[in-house]
Scaffold this motif. Structure first.
Motif, PDB file in Angstrom:
ATOM      1  N   ASP A 254       0.832  -1.205   0.000  1.00  0.00           N
ATOM      2  CA  ASP A 254       0.000   0.000   0.000  1.00  0.00           C
ATOM      3  C   ASP A 254       0.864   1.252   0.000  1.00  0.00           C
ATOM      4  OD1 ASP A 254       1.081  -0.160   2.512  1.00  0.00           O
ATOM      5  OD2 ASP A 254      -0.803   0.166   3.598  1.00  0.00           O
ATOM      6  N   ASN A 255       2.176   1.058  -0.182  1.00  0.00           N
ATOM      7  CA  ASN A 255       3.138   2.161  -0.092  1.00  0.00           C
ATOM      8  C   ASN A 255       3.794   2.412  -1.452  1.00  0.00           C
ATOM      9  OD1 ASN A 255       6.123   3.108   0.423  1.00  0.00           O
ATOM     10  ND2 ASN A 255       4.948   3.739   2.240  1.00  0.00           N
ATOM     11  N   ALA A 256       3.781   3.671  -1.904  1.00  0.00           N
ATOM     12  CA  ALA A 256       4.326   4.005  -3.226  1.00  0.00           C
ATOM     13  C   ALA A 256       5.826   3.756  -3.291  1.00  0.00           C
ATOM     14  CB  ALA A 256       4.025   5.460  -3.562  1.00  0.00           C
ATOM     15  N   ASP A 257       6.534   4.077  -2.207  1.00  0.00           N
ATOM     16  CA  ASP A 257       7.985   3.851  -2.201  1.00  0.00           C
ATOM     17  C   ASP A 257       8.296   2.363  -2.278  1.00  0.00           C
ATOM     18  OD1 ASP A 257       8.482   6.566  -2.036  1.00  0.00           O
ATOM     19  OD2 ASP A 257       8.547   6.570   0.158  1.00  0.00           O
ATOM     20  N   GLU A 258       7.529   1.578  -1.552  1.00  0.00           N
ATOM     21  CA  GLU A 258       7.730   0.134  -1.578  1.00  0.00           C
ATOM     22  C   GLU A 258       7.421  -0.412  -2.976  1.00  0.00           C
ATOM     23  OE1 GLU A 258       8.742  -3.626  -0.290  1.00  0.00           O
ATOM     24  OE2 GLU A 258       9.035  -1.703   0.720  1.00  0.00           O
ATOM     25  N   PHE A 259       6.437   0.189  -3.619  1.00  0.00           N
ATOM     26  CA  PHE A 259       6.092  -0.211  -4.980  1.00  0.00           C
ATOM     27  C   PHE A 259       7.276   0.013  -5.920  1.00  0.00           C
ATOM     28  CE2 PHE A 259       4.517   1.361  -9.161  1.00  0.00           C
ATOM     29  CZ  PHE A 259       4.085   0.144  -9.679  1.00  0.00           C
ATOM     30  N   ASP A 260       7.951   1.161  -5.793  1.00  0.00           N
ATOM     31  CA  ASP A 260       9.121   1.460  -6.634  1.00  0.00           C
ATOM     32  C   ASP A 260      10.214   0.410  -6.426  1.00  0.00           C
ATOM     33  OD1 ASP A 260       7.928   3.695  -7.715  1.00  0.00           O
ATOM     34  OD2 ASP A 260       8.785   5.072  -6.232  1.00  0.00           O
ATOM     35  N   LYS A 261      10.367  -0.041  -5.190  1.00  0.00           N
ATOM     36  CA  LYS A 261      11.373  -1.063  -4.902  1.00  0.00           C
ATOM     37  C   LYS A 261      11.002  -2.388  -5.563  1.00  0.00           C
ATOM     38  CE  LYS A 261      12.767   0.921  -0.454  1.00  0.00           C
ATOM     39  NZ  LYS A 261      12.829   0.705   1.011  1.00  0.00           N
ATOM     40  N   LEU A 262       9.708  -2.675  -5.564  1.00  0.00           N
ATOM     41  CA  LEU A 262       9.248  -3.922  -6.201  1.00  0.00           C
ATOM     42  C   LEU A 262       9.459  -3.873  -7.708  1.00  0.00           C
ATOM     43  CD1 LEU A 262       5.914  -4.604  -4.259  1.00  0.00           C
ATOM     44  CD2 LEU A 262       8.116  -5.757  -3.977  1.00  0.00           C
ATOM     45  N   VAL A 263       9.300  -2.681  -8.291  1.00  0.00           N
ATOM     46  CA  VAL A 263       9.534  -2.527  -9.729  1.00  0.00           C
ATOM     47  C   VAL A 263      11.010  -2.780 -10.032  1.00  0.00           C
ATOM     48  CG1 VAL A 263       9.566  -0.889 -11.643  1.00  0.00           C
ATOM     49  CG2 VAL A 263       7.616  -0.936 -10.067  1.00  0.00           C
ATOM     50  N   GLN A 264      11.903  -2.248  -9.201  1.00  0.00           N
ATOM     51  CA  GLN A 264      13.333  -2.471  -9.396  1.00  0.00           C
ATOM     52  C   GLN A 264      13.681  -3.953  -9.244  1.00  0.00           C
ATOM     53  OE1 GLN A 264      15.373  -0.107 -10.568  1.00  0.00           O
ATOM     54  NE2 GLN A 264      13.518   1.185 -10.561  1.00  0.00           N
ATOM     55  N   LYS A 265      12.998  -4.602  -8.310  1.00  0.00           N
ATOM     56  CA  LYS A 265      13.223  -6.038  -8.097  1.00  0.00           C
ATOM     57  C   LYS A 265      12.795  -6.814  -9.332  1.00  0.00           C
ATOM     58  CE  LYS A 265      12.075  -9.768  -4.844  1.00  0.00           C
ATOM     59  NZ  LYS A 265      11.334 -10.123  -3.601  1.00  0.00           N
TER      60      LYS A 265
END
Length: 392
Positions: A372-383
């Motif tokens: 539910d976190n935009a920053d965490e989402f960016d990390k998942l995209v990088q992953k």
């Protein structure tokens, strides 16, 4: 008074024995009292009633015994007849040729009755009994059988999918355009006949809540399309089965049914694990509640008639695509595929959660992570990018 002269003399006459050669009658006794006479009459009446009641009871017992005896004989006769039907069979593989179609959902007895009518087997009950005893499934499709086949031989063919002809499979998550192309190739009916119906308003085929659009309304499963003579028959068969399935799953009717199909189709296209369908639906609902765009690549791909892996940046920026949920808020105009049972059930009752984003971080395993976190989402995209680069 006595009831009759005979009664009177029988009641008042006495005989004596002695040395005399003939009995000597005594003088008649005086008449009894009226009360005693009435008692005697009532006693006789009770005796008559008791005899009558006894006769009725005996007749009733005889009647009951006869009734239950007849019923027992009828039951035994019926059982014997059933046993005879269960043992009826033809010998050998049969002769000639019979084209026989098994419809989806038919049980062994119903199939057996039609086999008897077609002259294939001798007894529907015997055929169904053989199927049950062997614990096999009979599959829909058109099969080549023979006249006067043994039950075992007929069962063997009807339980072998490789023997079926005109056997068409609609897969969960498949688009209408793909279904139409495959159905045309197998049935021999021109694809243009299908597309003219799909591009029309669906009159006489679709329910009103579909809004004239077939996407999402073709039930996944196997169909015997060789037995149909028109594209309308084939499409109606798939839609009818879809409606029946939605009813059995308890999907609400009206606009809510179309909404559930819409969300289920997106979930079916976005992830490939059953446990993730509900989470994707929850993301959709959470984004709708917050007034956010859905941002689903699968809808953009559908609007461009390509696969998700073939999306370009120009497609993502194209606002003329009504299915571009990166730009347009709300659900897309229609479902984007024909979702299966699992995705539909997930859309009916999605799990609770605050998720707003998800990324399939491992394309090989299908692992999808939610946040539910935009920053965490960016990390998942990088992953995801890192895993994808490693895969290449």
């Amino acid at each position: 008074m006595a009831d009759s002269f005979n009664d009177y003399f029988e009641e008042n006459t006495q005989w004596v024995t002695g040395n005399s050669s003939a009995p000597v009658a005594e003088p008649p006794k005086p008449p009894k009292s009226r009360r005693e006479m009435r008692k005697r009459r009532k006693k006789k009446q009770r005796k008559h009633w008791l005899i009558a009641l006894t006769v009725i009871v005996v007749l009733g017992l005889i009647g009951s015994a006869t009734y239950f005896g007849v019923r027992r004989l009828s039951a035994v006769r019926a059982q014997n007849e059933m046993n005879e039907r269960l043992s009826e069979d033809y010998e050998g593989p049969g002769s000639g040729q019979v084209s026989f179609t098994v419809e989806s959902g038919e049980d062994a007895l119903a199939i057996g009755k039609r086999l008897v009518k077609a002259g294939v087997v001798k007894s529907a009950e015997a055929f169904a009994n053989v199927v049950s005893a062997n614990n096999v499934n009979l599959y829909p499709g058109t099969f080549e059988l023979k006249k006067h086949m043994s039950n075992a031989d007929a069962m063997k063919i009807l339980s072998d999918t490789s023997m079926a002809k005109g056997f068409f499979d609609v897969r969960a998550g498949e688009r209408v355009s793909d279904v139409v192309k495959g159905a045309s190739e197998m049935s021999g009916i021109a694809e243009s006949e299908f597309t003219s119906i799909v591009d029309g308003d669906g009159s006489g085929i679709l329910p009103s809540e579909a809004g004239g659009k077939f996407e999402g309304w073709l039930e996944p499963g196997q169909y015997d399309i060789k037995s149909k003579t028109s594209a309308k028959e084939i499409l109606k068969m798939m839609v009818d089965r879809r409606i029946k399935k939605l009813d059995s799953l308890g999907v609400p009717t009206g606009s809510e049914r179309e909404k559930i199909l819409n969300m289920a189709s997106i979930a079916e296209a976005e992830v490939n694990k059953k446990d993730d369908y509900g989470k994707v639906v929850r993301v959709i609902l959470n984004r709708l509640d917050k007034g956010m765009t859905l941002g689903m690549d699968s809808t953009v791909a559908y609007g461009n008639n390509v696969k998700s892996a073939e999306i370009t940046q120009n497609m993502l920026d194209d606002s003329s695509n009504k299915f571009n949920t990166r730009i347009h808020k709300g659900l897309p105009p229609t479902p984007i595929s024909n979702p299966g049972d699992s995705a539909i059930q997930a859309a009916i009752d999605p799990p609770q959660g605050n998720w707003l984003y998800f990324v399939t971080t491992d394309l090989n395993s299908g692992e999808t992570e939610f946040t539910d976190n935009a920053d965490e989402f960016d990390k998942l995209v990088q992953k995801y990018k890192a895993n994808n680069e490693d895969a290449n």
